[in-house]
Structure formats: structure tokens, C-alpha cells
Design a protein around this motif. Sequence first.
Motif, short mmCIF file in Angstrom:
data_model
loop_
_atom_site.label_atom_id
_atom_site.label_comp_id
_atom_site.label_asym_id
_atom_site.label_seq_id
_atom_site.Cartn_x
_atom_site.Cartn_y
_atom_site.Cartn_z
N GLU A 71 0.81 -1.21 0.00
CA GLU A 71 0.00 0.00 0.00
C GLU A 71 0.85 1.27 0.00
O GLU A 71 0.30 2.38 -0.02
CB GLU A 71 -0.93 0.02 1.22
N GLU A 193 -4.03 4.38 9.01
CA GLU A 193 -4.54 4.44 7.64
C GLU A 193 -3.91 3.36 6.78
O GLU A 193 -4.59 2.74 5.95
CB GLU A 193 -4.27 5.82 7.04
N ARG A 197 -5.94 0.44 4.79
CA ARG A 197 -5.87 0.31 3.32
C ARG A 197 -5.48 -1.10 2.90
O ARG A 197 -5.82 -1.55 1.81
CB ARG A 197 -4.88 1.32 2.75
N ASN A 244 -12.33 7.70 9.81
CA ASN A 244 -11.69 7.70 8.50
C ASN A 244 -11.02 6.36 8.22
O ASN A 244 -11.12 5.83 7.10
CB ASN A 244 -10.65 8.82 8.43
N LEU A 248 -11.72 3.53 5.17
CA LEU A 248 -10.67 2.95 4.31
C LEU A 248 -10.67 1.43 4.41
O LEU A 248 -10.46 0.73 3.41
CB LEU A 248 -9.30 3.50 4.73
N GLN A 251 -13.57 0.00 2.45
CA GLN A 251 -13.24 0.11 1.02
C GLN A 251 -12.26 -0.99 0.61
O GLN A 251 -12.41 -1.61 -0.46
CB GLN A 251 -12.64 1.48 0.73
#
Length: 263
Positions: A71, A193, A197, A244, A248, A251
Amino acid sequence: MRSIVALLVCGALLGCAQSPTGRSQVLLFSENDMARLGESSFAQIKEQEKVSGNRADTAYVQCISNQLVAELPPVFGQHQWEVVVFDSPQINAFALPGGKIGVYSGLLKVARDQDQVAAVVGHEIAHVLARHSNERVSRTQLSNLGLSAADMALGQSGLREPAMAALGLGVQVGYLLPYGREQESEADRLGLELMARAGFDPQASIALWRNMSAASSGQQPPELLSTHPSHGTRTQELNAAMPNALALYQQARAQGKTPACRR
């Protein structure tokens, strides 16, 4: 005076930069410089520490690391990172420029599943992503050189080589030199994050730090006396960033990113 020196160096060497979160940084060394120092550091650490012979543990941490590295921006993730598990009761891990990750086997007793391990490794990779080692060594170098750094920056082209020599052992790079609280908080956010991801559950980071708190009960100094945020502050900041990160994560799962790293 040091701020004036930093501004002079920035102007002369284009050393001013921004971290991935937009925080201003002074970076005196190139990516190649830092990669060489990271590689030298890692080689020395492997000589000083006992490398684990447990292939299952190494494969487990490598699997998790591979998902995270996939990522990263191309400049950081263009090659497979070297992952080493050290046979030690330390509850610790680190990552160095040049694509190096070290995990102490004691961590695997506290980080109880792939998501919790990903929280730690993601945090350490985030230090590299945000160029914290470069920033830390650059600040130290400015402090050591003082006004002579400004003189060299303004009138000479040879700042980097004396600076590199003055650093001494490469093992100092971001490993023995501690990160500051600001950098730790930034790595927490970026690491959260990053793991999301990659399809790791970011909520595991909260459970991880609870485990860390329990494992170090009565041993951690007050926050003002430590370069690390307190466990309570860290948890609060992670909770604030969680919406947030969860978006992610959802997703990533919808894209089929479902890590299945087992010890």
C-alpha cells in the motif's frame, strides 16, 4: 538561533519539506543517504541481536509486512522489504529506511493476532514513510554543527559528507535516537490508515495499546517525561482518527483485500 540556522540551511539546500500530514520538516539527507544508513544500521543490529530461527514466526511477520508495503507509494514500496524476527523478550519493533523491518519475538506475545501485529508494523513503517529518521538525524546534525552548518550551507557544497561522518554508527538512525511525541502521533495516524488500506481491522490498534498498557503497567514514565504519548492520549487520538480509518478498511475489504496471515 537554531531556527535561523534551519532557515538558512533550508534556503541553501532546499531541505525544507512537508510530512504526509502537512507538517513542516527540515531534511538534510537524500533518500539514498538514508537508505545506506538504514542498511548499515540493520546489518549491525543483526550482528548484535539474536536472529530467531522460528521460520513460522518470520513467515507470519513477513506476510503481514508484505500486505502493508503493497500500500506504500512506489518510492517506498518498489521492492520487497527485508523482515527479521529477533529472538528476544522485548516488546518492540522498528523499521528503517532502505526497506528494513525488525520485530522482537516478545511483541508476538502481546500483539495477539494479525491485525494487532499490523498495527505495530504499520506504525513503524509510517515512521519511514514520513521520513522521521531523516528529520531526527537532521535536527541532531543542526544542533551539533550550529552556525558552522549555516556557513557551509551558504558558502560550500560539502555539508552532507561531513554530516554523514559526524553521525558515527549508522545504528543511530531512528533506532537508538528516539522519535518525539509529535512524530509518534503522526506515525500512529499514518500507520492506522496504512493498515486499514491493506485490509487489516484498524480497531485492533485500540486493543493492542490496551495490551501494551497492561504489559508495561507501572513501568511507563509520565507523558511529559517521555518522548512517547501516554497510552491514554494515544488511545484518544486513535479513536478520533478511527472513522476515517474504518471507511478505508471497508473500502479495502470491498476490493477483496482480506489478509490471512497466520502464525
